[in-house]
Design a protein around this motif. Structure first.
Motif, PDB file in Angstrom:
ATOM      1  N   ILE A  31     -54.756   5.235  74.800  1.00 49.20           N
ATOM      2  CA  ILE A  31     -55.235   4.193  73.913  1.00 49.20           C
ATOM      3  C   ILE A  31     -56.803   3.998  74.179  1.00 49.20           C
ATOM      4  O   ILE A  31     -57.295   3.703  75.302  1.00 49.20           O
ATOM      5  CB  ILE A  31     -54.609   2.984  74.160  1.00 49.20           C
ATOM      6  CG1 ILE A  31     -53.225   3.042  73.851  1.00 49.20           C
ATOM      7  CG2 ILE A  31     -55.012   1.479  73.602  1.00 49.20           C
ATOM      8  CD1 ILE A  31     -52.179   2.006  74.472  1.00 49.20           C
ATOM      9  N   ASN A  32     -57.591   3.718  73.298  1.00 47.27           N
ATOM     10  CA  ASN A  32     -58.975   3.374  73.269  1.00 47.27           C
ATOM     11  C   ASN A  32     -59.218   2.466  71.975  1.00 47.27           C
ATOM     12  O   ASN A  32     -59.084   2.741  70.839  1.00 47.27           O
ATOM     13  CB  ASN A  32     -59.844   4.744  72.830  1.00 47.27           C
ATOM     14  CG  ASN A  32     -61.318   4.462  73.266  1.00 47.27           C
ATOM     15  OD1 ASN A  32     -61.778   3.402  73.048  1.00 47.27           O
ATOM     16  ND2 ASN A  32     -62.021   5.673  73.251  1.00 47.27           N
ATOM     17  N   GLU A  33     -59.231   1.039  72.446  1.00 51.65           N
ATOM     18  CA  GLU A  33     -59.447   0.015  71.423  1.00 51.65           C
ATOM     19  C   GLU A  33     -60.951   0.071  71.034  1.00 51.65           C
ATOM     20  O   GLU A  33     -61.643   0.624  71.390  1.00 51.65           O
ATOM     21  CB  GLU A  33     -58.856  -1.193  72.105  1.00 51.65           C
ATOM     22  CG  GLU A  33     -57.462  -1.317  72.113  1.00 51.65           C
ATOM     23  CD  GLU A  33     -56.705  -1.320  71.005  1.00 51.65           C
ATOM     24  OE1 GLU A  33     -56.832  -2.230  70.489  1.00 51.65           O
ATOM     25  OE2 GLU A  33     -56.142  -0.450  70.501  1.00 51.65           O
ATOM     26  N   ARG A  73     -70.552   1.644  75.112  1.00 50.40           N
ATOM     27  CA  ARG A  73     -71.260   1.569  76.340  1.00 50.40           C
ATOM     28  C   ARG A  73     -70.205   1.514  77.524  1.00 50.40           C
ATOM     29  O   ARG A  73     -70.556   1.884  78.618  1.00 50.40           O
ATOM     30  CB  ARG A  73     -72.058   0.291  76.423  1.00 50.40           C
ATOM     31  CG  ARG A  73     -73.279   0.115  75.449  1.00 50.40           C
ATOM     32  CD  ARG A  73     -73.771  -1.240  75.356  1.00 50.40           C
ATOM     33  NE  ARG A  73     -72.901  -2.277  75.080  1.00 50.40           N
ATOM     34  CZ  ARG A  73     -72.324  -2.998  75.831  1.00 50.40           C
ATOM     35  NH1 ARG A  73     -72.528  -3.057  77.098  1.00 50.40           N
ATOM     36  NH2 ARG A  73     -71.685  -3.948  75.239  1.00 50.40           N
ATOM     37  N   PHE A  74     -68.979   1.372  77.209  1.00 47.03           N
ATOM     38  CA  PHE A  74     -67.984   1.332  78.138  1.00 47.03           C
ATOM     39  C   PHE A  74     -67.439   2.790  77.928  1.00 47.03           C
ATOM     40  O   PHE A  74     -66.680   3.236  77.115  1.00 47.03           O
ATOM     41  CB  PHE A  74     -66.903   0.451  77.624  1.00 47.03           C
ATOM     42  CG  PHE A  74     -67.321  -1.090  77.760  1.00 47.03           C
ATOM     43  CD1 PHE A  74     -68.009  -1.692  76.992  1.00 47.03           C
ATOM     44  CD2 PHE A  74     -66.723  -1.743  78.830  1.00 47.03           C
ATOM     45  CE1 PHE A  74     -68.505  -2.768  76.933  1.00 47.03           C
ATOM     46  CE2 PHE A  74     -67.216  -3.147  78.985  1.00 47.03           C
ATOM     47  CZ  PHE A  74     -68.084  -3.619  77.996  1.00 47.03           C
ATOM     48  N   SER A  75     -67.353   3.522  79.278  1.00 42.29           N
ATOM     49  CA  SER A  75     -66.532   4.763  79.442  1.00 42.29           C
ATOM     50  C   SER A  75     -65.728   4.760  80.727  1.00 42.29           C
ATOM     51  O   SER A  75     -66.203   4.576  81.842  1.00 42.29           O
ATOM     52  CB  SER A  75     -67.794   5.726  79.592  1.00 42.29           C
ATOM     53  OG  SER A  75     -68.763   5.523  80.678  1.00 42.29           O
ATOM     54  N   PHE A  90     -58.560   0.156  77.254  1.00 43.34           N
ATOM     55  CA  PHE A  90     -58.071   1.630  77.450  1.00 43.34           C
ATOM     56  C   PHE A  90     -56.679   2.063  78.069  1.00 43.34           C
ATOM     57  O   PHE A  90     -56.471   1.213  78.946  1.00 43.34           O
ATOM     58  CB  PHE A  90     -59.265   2.420  78.293  1.00 43.34           C
ATOM     59  CG  PHE A  90     -60.817   2.524  77.884  1.00 43.34           C
ATOM     60  CD1 PHE A  90     -61.548   1.379  78.503  1.00 43.34           C
ATOM     61  CD2 PHE A  90     -60.960   2.822  76.626  1.00 43.34           C
ATOM     62  CE1 PHE A  90     -62.782   1.395  77.945  1.00 43.34           C
ATOM     63  CE2 PHE A  90     -62.430   3.045  76.171  1.00 43.34           C
ATOM     64  CZ  PHE A  90     -63.252   2.032  76.967  1.00 43.34           C
ATOM     65  N   SER A  91     -56.185   3.162  77.964  1.00 42.02           N
ATOM     66  CA  SER A  91     -54.932   3.413  78.810  1.00 42.02           C
ATOM     67  C   SER A  91     -55.118   4.916  78.685  1.00 42.02           C
ATOM     68  O   SER A  91     -55.436   5.810  78.109  1.00 42.02           O
ATOM     69  CB  SER A  91     -53.857   3.473  77.610  1.00 42.02           C
ATOM     70  OG  SER A  91     -52.394   3.683  78.342  1.00 42.02           O
TER      71      SER A  91
END
Lengths: 111, 112
Positions: free
Chosen positions: B56-58, B63-65, B47-48
């Motif tokens: 950026i959200n690769e 589950r990852f926030s 993330f960025s």
């Protein structure tokens, strides 16, 4: 997709034995190329940024150079404390400017 | 003074648990990142955030926030941890996108 290939994966040098690490890259347009050093159990530590072909930067025993397809990290007369993993990363000029890292070269300098 | 600091440094937890990693930077940067370094040492962006906005959200499981309460903080919350989540997670920051990225010391997550 941007790609960064580093070679060799591992390098063992005698103290004082100079060598070079290679970073080949494929990117649609290069805004910058970074070199980092990573010690075991630590985060990557910034070394250099190169922006254009022909550019060179130096820091102590390290010199980084850049061409249109690759970068070299030259290590002159290395010391044991230079042992680390050296990471190369590229920043494209367009899009979201996502930095892509190579897998690194693990350098070991033997006294 | 540590420029980019993250806590905890080590985290061992069981599958199915929820955990958070906190990150703070005192460099005055406006962009923060989460990177994952797997067992092969490959460092990949997750993330960025720029000025608290997700940039950026690769391809990362839902589950990852990430959460950025302000420019100096970027936390990572992970739900329902899986064995494959075991890795080192690095927080980083830069002044705007495209500039030198400075990394924290990493958070070693082990899921058992």
């Amino acid at each position: 997709e941007d790609q960064v290939t580093q070679s060799p994966e591992a390098l063992r040098l005698q103290e004082g034995e100079s060598s070079s690490l290679n970073c080949s890259y494929t990117v649609s347009g290069l805004r910058g190329l970074f070199w980092y050093r990573q010690d075991p159990g630590k985060g990557p530590e910034f070394l250099f940024t190169l922006y254009s072909a022909g550019e060179e930067k130096e820091k102590e025993r390290l010199k980084a150079t850049l061409t249109k397809k690759e970068s070299f990290l030259h290590i002159t007369a290395p010391k044991p404390e230079d042992s680390a993993t050296y990471l190369c990363a590229v920043l494209p000029s367009g899009g979201y400017q996502k930095v892509t890292f190579g897998i690194g070269t693990k350098l070991q300098v033997i006294p | 003074d540590t420029a980019v600091s993250q806590t905890p440094k080590y985290l061992v937890t069981q599958m199915g648990n929820d955990k958070s990693i906190k990150c703070e930077q005192n460099l005055g940067h406006d962009t923060m990142y989460w990177y994952k370094q797997d067992s092969k040492k490959f460092l990949k962006i997750m993330f960025s955030y720029n000025n608290k906005e997700l940039i950026i959200n690769e391809t990362v499981p839902n589950r990852f926030s990430p959460k950025s309460p302000d420019k100096a903080h970027l936390n990572l919350h992970i739900n329902s941890l899986e064995l494959g989540d075991s890795a080192v997670y690095f927080c980083a920051s830069s002044q705007s996108q495209g500039n030198t990225i400075y990394f924290g010391e990493g958070s070693w997550l082990t899921v058992v």
